[in-house]
Design a protein around this motif. Structure first.
Motif, PDB file in Angstrom:
ATOM      1  N   ALA A   1       0.829  -1.203   0.000  1.00 15.19           N
ATOM      2  CA  ALA A   1       0.000   0.000   0.000  1.00 15.19           C
ATOM      3  C   ALA A   1       0.865   1.255   0.000  1.00 15.19           C
ATOM      4  O   ALA A   1       1.946   1.291   0.597  1.00 15.19           O
ATOM      5  CB  ALA A   1      -0.928   0.004   1.219  1.00 15.19           C
ATOM      6  N   ILE A   2       0.347   2.276  -0.683  1.00 16.02           N
ATOM      7  CA  ILE A   2       0.975   3.593  -0.663  1.00 16.02           C
ATOM      8  C   ILE A   2      -0.085   4.632  -0.322  1.00 16.02           C
ATOM      9  O   ILE A   2      -1.271   4.446  -0.586  1.00 16.02           O
ATOM     10  CB  ILE A   2       1.637   3.959  -2.014  1.00 16.02           C
ATOM     11  CG1 ILE A   2       0.656   3.744  -3.170  1.00 16.02           C
ATOM     12  CG2 ILE A   2       2.922   3.191  -2.217  1.00 16.02           C
ATOM     13  CD1 ILE A   2       1.207   4.171  -4.514  1.00 16.02           C
ATOM     14  N   GLY A   3       0.353   5.726   0.285  1.00 12.37           N
ATOM     15  CA  GLY A   3      -0.543   6.830   0.605  1.00 12.37           C
ATOM     16  C   GLY A   3      -0.223   8.024  -0.276  1.00 12.37           C
ATOM     17  O   GLY A   3       0.943   8.387  -0.439  1.00 12.37           O
ATOM     18  N   VAL A   4      -1.247   8.628  -0.853  1.00 13.89           N
ATOM     19  CA  VAL A   4      -1.074   9.788  -1.739  1.00 13.89           C
ATOM     20  C   VAL A   4      -1.811  10.973  -1.116  1.00 13.89           C
ATOM     21  O   VAL A   4      -3.043  11.003  -1.093  1.00 13.89           O
ATOM     22  CB  VAL A   4      -1.616   9.511  -3.159  1.00 13.89           C
ATOM     23  CG1 VAL A   4      -1.392  10.725  -4.062  1.00 13.89           C
ATOM     24  CG2 VAL A   4      -0.967   8.270  -3.759  1.00 13.89           C
ATOM     25  N   THR A   5      -1.056  11.922  -0.590  1.00 14.25           N
ATOM     26  CA  THR A   5      -1.650  13.120   0.011  1.00 14.25           C
ATOM     27  C   THR A   5      -1.898  14.151  -1.075  1.00 14.25           C
ATOM     28  O   THR A   5      -1.025  14.414  -1.907  1.00 14.25           O
ATOM     29  CB  THR A   5      -0.712  13.710   1.077  1.00 14.25           C
ATOM     30  OG1 THR A   5      -0.424  12.714   2.070  1.00 14.25           O
ATOM     31  CG2 THR A   5      -1.355  14.915   1.748  1.00 14.25           C
ATOM     32  N   LEU A   6      -3.103  14.726  -1.071  1.00 17.85           N
ATOM     33  CA  LEU A   6      -3.449  15.723  -2.085  1.00 17.85           C
ATOM     34  C   LEU A   6      -3.099  17.128  -1.606  1.00 17.85           C
ATOM     35  O   LEU A   6      -3.127  17.429  -0.412  1.00 17.85           O
ATOM     36  CB  LEU A   6      -4.943  15.650  -2.416  1.00 17.85           C
ATOM     37  CG  LEU A   6      -5.479  14.317  -2.938  1.00 17.85           C
ATOM     38  CD1 LEU A   6      -6.915  14.490  -3.437  1.00 17.85           C
ATOM     39  CD2 LEU A   6      -4.603  13.740  -4.035  1.00 17.85           C
ATOM     40  N   ASP A   7      -2.778  17.977  -2.554  1.00 18.35           N
ATOM     41  CA  ASP A   7      -2.484  19.379  -2.279  1.00 18.35           C
ATOM     42  C   ASP A   7      -3.788  20.099  -1.927  1.00 18.35           C
ATOM     43  O   ASP A   7      -4.727  20.120  -2.719  1.00 18.35           O
ATOM     44  CB  ASP A   7      -1.836  20.014  -3.515  1.00 18.35           C
ATOM     45  CG  ASP A   7      -1.393  21.439  -3.268  1.00 18.35           C
ATOM     46  OD1 ASP A   7      -2.278  22.314  -3.190  1.00 18.35           O
ATOM     47  OD2 ASP A   7      -0.178  21.691  -3.162  1.00 18.35           O
ATOM     48  N   SER A   8      -3.854  20.677  -0.738  1.00 15.41           N
ATOM     49  CA  SER A   8      -5.094  21.298  -0.262  1.00 15.41           C
ATOM     50  C   SER A   8      -5.532  22.453  -1.156  1.00 15.41           C
ATOM     51  O   SER A   8      -6.738  22.636  -1.406  1.00 15.41           O
ATOM     52  CB  SER A   8      -4.925  21.791   1.179  1.00 15.41           C
ATOM     53  OG  SER A   8      -4.775  20.704   2.067  1.00 15.41           O
ATOM     54  N   ALA A   9      -4.585  23.253  -1.636  1.00 11.94           N
ATOM     55  CA  ALA A   9      -4.941  24.388  -2.492  1.00 11.94           C
ATOM     56  C   ALA A   9      -5.564  23.910  -3.798  1.00 11.94           C
ATOM     57  O   ALA A   9      -6.564  24.471  -4.266  1.00 11.94           O
ATOM     58  CB  ALA A   9      -3.702  25.238  -2.768  1.00 11.94           C
ATOM     59  N   LYS A  10      -4.991  22.866  -4.399  1.00 12.86           N
ATOM     60  CA  LYS A  10      -5.547  22.325  -5.645  1.00 12.86           C
ATOM     61  C   LYS A  10      -6.899  21.661  -5.388  1.00 12.86           C
ATOM     62  O   LYS A  10      -7.808  21.748  -6.223  1.00 12.86           O
ATOM     63  CB  LYS A  10      -4.569  21.327  -6.258  1.00 12.86           C
ATOM     64  CG  LYS A  10      -3.285  21.956  -6.763  1.00 12.86           C
ATOM     65  CD  LYS A  10      -2.350  20.920  -7.381  1.00 12.86           C
ATOM     66  CE  LYS A  10      -1.082  21.573  -7.892  1.00 12.86           C
ATOM     67  NZ  LYS A  10      -0.145  20.577  -8.482  1.00 12.86           N
ATOM     68  N   LEU A  11      -7.038  21.007  -4.228  1.00 15.28           N
ATOM     69  CA  LEU A  11      -8.303  20.375  -3.878  1.00 15.28           C
ATOM     70  C   LEU A  11      -9.400  21.419  -3.714  1.00 15.28           C
ATOM     71  O   LEU A  11     -10.533  21.243  -4.173  1.00 15.28           O
ATOM     72  CB  LEU A  11      -8.133  19.568  -2.590  1.00 15.28           C
ATOM     73  CG  LEU A  11      -9.318  18.711  -2.138  1.00 15.28           C
ATOM     74  CD1 LEU A  11      -9.645  17.647  -3.178  1.00 15.28           C
ATOM     75  CD2 LEU A  11      -9.015  18.057  -0.795  1.00 15.28           C
ATOM     76  N   LYS A  12      -9.062  22.540  -3.083  1.00  9.88           N
ATOM     77  CA  LYS A  12     -10.045  23.610  -2.895  1.00  9.88           C
ATOM     78  C   LYS A  12     -10.425  24.251  -4.228  1.00  9.88           C
ATOM     79  O   LYS A  12     -11.589  24.601  -4.455  1.00  9.88           O
ATOM     80  CB  LYS A  12      -9.492  24.651  -1.928  1.00  9.88           C
ATOM     81  CG  LYS A  12      -9.446  24.162  -0.483  1.00  9.88           C
ATOM     82  CD  LYS A  12      -8.686  25.117   0.422  1.00  9.88           C
ATOM     83  CE  LYS A  12      -9.404  26.418   0.629  1.00  9.88           C
ATOM     84  NZ  LYS A  12      -8.772  27.243   1.687  1.00  9.88           N
ATOM     85  N   ALA A  13      -9.455  24.379  -5.138  1.00 14.88           N
ATOM     86  CA  ALA A  13      -9.754  24.945  -6.458  1.00 14.88           C
ATOM     87  C   ALA A  13     -10.711  24.036  -7.220  1.00 14.88           C
ATOM     88  O   ALA A  13     -11.642  24.497  -7.892  1.00 14.88           O
ATOM     89  CB  ALA A  13      -8.457  25.152  -7.242  1.00 14.88           C
ATOM     90  N   TRP A  14     -10.486  22.714  -7.116  1.00 13.96           N
ATOM     91  CA  TRP A  14     -11.375  21.738  -7.759  1.00 13.96           C
ATOM     92  C   TRP A  14     -12.771  21.816  -7.159  1.00 13.96           C
ATOM     93  O   TRP A  14     -13.783  21.814  -7.867  1.00 13.96           O
ATOM     94  CB  TRP A  14     -10.789  20.336  -7.588  1.00 13.96           C
ATOM     95  CG  TRP A  14     -11.741  19.212  -7.873  1.00 13.96           C
ATOM     96  CD1 TRP A  14     -12.165  18.771  -9.095  1.00 13.96           C
ATOM     97  CD2 TRP A  14     -12.403  18.387  -6.895  1.00 13.96           C
ATOM     98  NE1 TRP A  14     -13.039  17.714  -8.941  1.00 13.96           N
ATOM     99  CE2 TRP A  14     -13.211  17.462  -7.612  1.00 13.96           C
ATOM    100  CE3 TRP A  14     -12.391  18.327  -5.508  1.00 13.96           C
ATOM    101  CZ2 TRP A  14     -13.984  16.498  -6.976  1.00 13.96           C
ATOM    102  CZ3 TRP A  14     -13.167  17.375  -4.870  1.00 13.96           C
ATOM    103  CH2 TRP A  14     -13.947  16.479  -5.603  1.00 13.96           C
ATOM    104  N   LEU A  15     -12.840  21.902  -5.840  1.00 11.94           N
ATOM    105  CA  LEU A  15     -14.128  21.980  -5.161  1.00 11.94           C
ATOM    106  C   LEU A  15     -14.866  23.252  -5.561  1.00 11.94           C
ATOM    107  O   LEU A  15     -16.067  23.225  -5.845  1.00 11.94           O
ATOM    108  CB  LEU A  15     -13.924  21.943  -3.646  1.00 11.94           C
ATOM    109  CG  LEU A  15     -15.174  22.151  -2.803  1.00 11.94           C
ATOM    110  CD1 LEU A  15     -16.175  21.039  -3.039  1.00 11.94           C
ATOM    111  CD2 LEU A  15     -14.807  22.231  -1.326  1.00 11.94           C
ATOM    112  N   ALA A  16     -14.140  24.386  -5.586  1.00 16.98           N
ATOM    113  CA  ALA A  16     -14.771  25.653  -5.957  1.00 16.98           C
ATOM    114  C   ALA A  16     -15.346  25.581  -7.367  1.00 16.98           C
ATOM    115  O   ALA A  16     -16.446  26.090  -7.623  1.00 16.98           O
ATOM    116  CB  ALA A  16     -13.749  26.783  -5.860  1.00 16.98           C
TER     117      ALA A  16
END
Length: 301
Positions: free
Chosen positions: A159-174
């Protein structure tokens, strides 16, 4: 004799070097992610199923969204079951994507209906639970990748963990919320086969009540926004959000067996700071041998 020892030492050095290289590859999570991503993208067909949970304290409002489907070439079929607990019912939706075309239907006996370009809600619903979109999202938003401890060294899974960039995640959500707000601010009588449908985002705020955009009222079979929608930019700007994917994969085939996305968010709504945690679990199977997909002209599966 000296020549013999020289050969022995060279052999030992080469073996040690090879071992280091193998360990280096094994311990390089970025390389593992790329291999899993590429192997998955190369698959012509597979099946998948999963569920979304809204987690609160020590309890879980499980199965807010259940989904299943399969992919065959460029086409993808999905069945989505959305829990509506306040109305004590489950909303069932089937989606079929063929290239850039999307079709939708409700119920077993209904026929597929084409979704126009402005059918934002249905397109978002398809993307939210599509395994292919998950990998696209990880590839575009990854901030850190780490190897996770091997839970069972005797099996073939890692298993590997992939942490997402919060700024990019917020831009996608917006972007998603703005699309919904744009379609929700006008009469939706021609917005597609199911104009009243509200997509459930992976983020917990949409799984809980979906009230961020204000209440809507029904008039003459159409949906009209009852009050000005929430300022999307202000809502997202003050939000704290973090997300990580956990990918379990077969270390022999380098194909994913299941994924788990965990999202934590905190945001202001109705003068209160709301903290939520949602989790999306996706299981993958039947690589290369998924059942054929329905055709848009067909009424059933």
């Amino acid at each position: 004799m000296r020549k013999y020892w020289t050969i022995c030492l060279l052999s030992v050095a080469c073996t040690a070097l090879a071992g280091c290289n193998q360990m280096g590859v094994k311990q390089n999570p970025s390389s593992a992610f790329e291999q899993v991503r590429d192997q998955f993208a190369a698959q012509s067909s597979y099946a998948f199923y999963g569920r979304t949970k809204l987690l609160t304290a020590n309890s879980a409002n499980a199965n807010m969204v259940n989904f299943s489907g399969r992919k065959d070439g460029e086409a993808e079929y999905m069945n989505v079951k959305i829990s509506v607990p306040e109305e004590k019912r489950v909303e069932t939706l089937s989606l079929l994507r063929e290239g850039s075309e999307l079709y939708a239907k409700q119920g077993q006996g209904e026929k597929w209906k084409p979704v126009p370009g402005e059918g934002v809600a249905l397109r978002q619903e398809m993307d939210n639970w599509s395994p292919g979109f998950c990998f696209q999202q990880m590839d575009e938003m990854k901030k850190g990748i780490r190897q996770l401890p091997d839970e069972n060294p005797e099996d073939d899974l890692e298993a590997i963990g992939v942490t997402l960039d919060s700024a990019k995640l917020k831009a996608w959500l917006a972007a998603q919320l703005q699309e919904q707000s744009a379609t929700g601010s006008r009469i939706q009588s021609a917005a597609g086969p199911f104009p009243g449908h509200k997509p459930r985002l992976k983020l917990a705020m949409q799984l809980s009540d979906g009230d961020w955009a204000g209440a809507s009222v029904r008039q003459g079979g159409t949906s009209i926004q009852a009050k000005p929608s929430q300022d999307v930019k202000a809502l997202v700007d003050q939000m704290d959000v973090e997300a990580e994917y956990t990918i379990y994969y077969n270390k022999t085939t380098m194909l994913p067996t299941n994924m788990k996305m965990s999202i934590r968010s905190a945001y202001d709504l109705n003068d209160q700071r709301v903290k939520e945690h949602s989790q999306v679990e996706t299981y993958l199977q039947n690589y290369g041998r998924a059942k054929p997909l329905p055709a848009p002209a067909e009424g059933g599966k």
